[in-house]
Design a protein around this motif. Structure first.
Motif, PDB file in Angstrom:
ATOM      1  N   UNK A 185      26.067 -85.532   0.547  1.00 45.09           N
ATOM      2  CA  UNK A 185      26.496 -86.201   1.765  1.00 45.09           C
ATOM      3  C   UNK A 185      25.701 -85.756   2.975  1.00 45.09           C
ATOM      4  N   UNK A 186      26.278 -85.961   4.151  1.00 44.76           N
ATOM      5  CA  UNK A 186      25.613 -85.567   5.391  1.00 44.76           C
ATOM      6  C   UNK A 186      26.652 -85.133   6.407  1.00 44.76           C
ATOM      7  N   UNK A 187      26.184 -84.728   7.583  1.00 43.41           N
ATOM      8  CA  UNK A 187      27.072 -84.280   8.656  1.00 43.41           C
ATOM      9  C   UNK A 187      26.875 -85.103   9.915  1.00 43.41           C
ATOM     10  N   UNK A 188      25.761 -85.821  10.024  1.00 42.22           N
ATOM     11  CA  UNK A 188      25.488 -86.665  11.186  1.00 42.22           C
ATOM     12  C   UNK A 188      24.420 -87.666  10.782  1.00 42.22           C
ATOM     13  N   UNK A 189      24.636 -88.934  11.111  1.00 40.20           N
ATOM     14  CA  UNK A 189      23.629 -89.933  10.763  1.00 40.20           C
ATOM     15  C   UNK A 189      23.753 -91.192  11.607  1.00 40.20           C
ATOM     16  N   UNK A 190      22.690 -91.994  11.580  1.00 39.98           N
ATOM     17  CA  UNK A 190      22.638 -93.262  12.280  1.00 39.98           C
ATOM     18  C   UNK A 190      21.809 -94.207  11.419  1.00 39.98           C
ATOM     19  N   UNK A 191      22.054 -95.504  11.540  1.00 39.52           N
ATOM     20  CA  UNK A 191      21.333 -96.461  10.709  1.00 39.52           C
ATOM     21  C   UNK A 191      20.539 -97.448  11.557  1.00 39.52           C
ATOM     22  N   UNK A 192      19.650 -98.149  10.904  1.00 37.53           N
ATOM     23  CA  UNK A 192      18.836 -99.164  11.578  1.00 37.53           C
ATOM     24  C   UNK A 192      19.673-100.334  12.089  1.00 37.53           C
ATOM     25  N   UNK A 193      20.902-100.474  11.592  1.00 34.70           N
ATOM     26  CA  UNK A 193      21.789-101.522  12.078  1.00 34.70           C
ATOM     27  C   UNK A 193      22.719-101.029  13.175  1.00 34.70           C
ATOM     28  N   UNK A 194      22.593 -99.748  13.557  1.00 33.08           N
ATOM     29  CA  UNK A 194      23.383 -99.226  14.660  1.00 33.08           C
ATOM     30  C   UNK A 194      24.679 -98.548  14.273  1.00 33.08           C
ATOM     31  N   UNK A 195      24.906 -98.315  12.991  1.00 33.82           N
ATOM     32  CA  UNK A 195      26.087 -97.548  12.578  1.00 33.82           C
ATOM     33  C   UNK A 195      25.808 -96.062  12.813  1.00 33.82           C
ATOM     34  N   UNK A 196      26.821 -95.328  13.216  1.00 33.90           N
ATOM     35  CA  UNK A 196      26.643 -93.902  13.455  1.00 33.90           C
ATOM     36  C   UNK A 196      27.908 -93.158  13.063  1.00 33.90           C
TER      37      UNK A 196
END
Length: 259
Positions: free
Chosen positions: A52-63
């Motif tokens: 998994x992760x602890x912080x992320x953002x996507x090219x579609x603007x999800x964060x």
């Protein structure tokens, strides 16, 4: 993450300014921030132990971003990784509120956590120790308790972030990293009592944590402007006094590049 400070719809030019320190044991295998091979639109660091992760953002603007809720008496073994809650949201398409309502139905399967999930227009926070809420505009902070609990590093961090945004029309990553790097220790009578003992409360109290085996592994600055331009900068420490690697990603929602 163990400290997240963020300005949500509190700056005229930048709907979201989020800065965070990830605190973890140094021997837990970790990959630095990158676009994932198995999810090319997802930009995040990765926990190589659980995926998994602890912080992320996507090219579609999800964060999304997460902190653990500190309560050693309630820890359960053999439970799913909380970091997968983030990656599942970031890979998905549903609204943040709908996703978090789904998480709420299975929340007792996990150890305690706080989860931020949002997009360019809305931001929600869910804790399986506190409930679901829409984050109001303003300066906010989360450590290892509920949103805006006034632990010293949360209270002082929010004040420092507010000053930084007031002093500059365009916040610089360098200045925001300096804010995260604060290692000052509050007096003992201001420390929370979370069941880990006074020695650990002292060790965990600064914004930036240093110890022989546990501490701030990385610091991240995430800035999104009103036109959907994203800047994410990560500094990796892993026990070093100075960062051993800095990665920067700049992209317009829908198109990404690294420099």
């Amino acid at each position: 993450m163990c400290l997240i400070l963020f300005a949500w719809k509190a700056h005229r030019r930048y709907p979201l300014i989020l800065i965070a320190n990830r605190d973890e044991f140094y021997d837990r295998p970790t990959a630095p921030a990158a676009f994932w091979d198995d999810a090319p639109g997802l930009l995040a660091g990765r926990d190589l132990q659980e995926g998994g992760t602890w912080l992320g953002v996507t090219r579609t603007g999800r964060l999304a971003a997460l902190t653990n809720y500190r309560d050693p008496a309630s820890l359960k073994s053999d439970v799913p990784s909380r970091g997968r809650l983030l990656s599942d949201y970031l890979r998905g398409r549903g609204t943040p509120e709908h996703y978090l309502r789904g998480v709420r139905r299975k929340a007792d399967q996990y150890n305690s956590f706080n989860l931020l999930a949002g997009n360019l227009t809305e931001l929600f926070c869910y804790s399986n120790r506190g409930g679901l809420l829409a984050v109001p505009p303003g300066i906010h902070g989360i450590s290892n308790h509920l949103l805006d609990t006034p632990w010293p590093k949360v209270r002082a961090g929010k004040e420092a972030l507010a000053r930084a945004l007031k002093e500059s029309r365009k916040p610089s990553p360098e200045g925001l990293f300096a804010l995260l790097a604060d290692r000052s220790l509050p007096p003992d009578d201001q420390l929370p009592a979370t069941g880990v003992g006074l020695e650990w409360e002292r060790l965990l109290a600064p914004r930036f944590i240093v110890s022989p085996h546990y501490g701030t592994r990385s610091s991240t600055v995430l800035i999104i402007d009103g036109r959907g331009r994203v800047t994410l900068v990560e500094r990796a420490y892993n026990g070093s006094a100075e960062p051993w690697m800095t990665s920067r990603f700049d992209f317009q929602i829908g198109k990404a590049r690294k420099r």
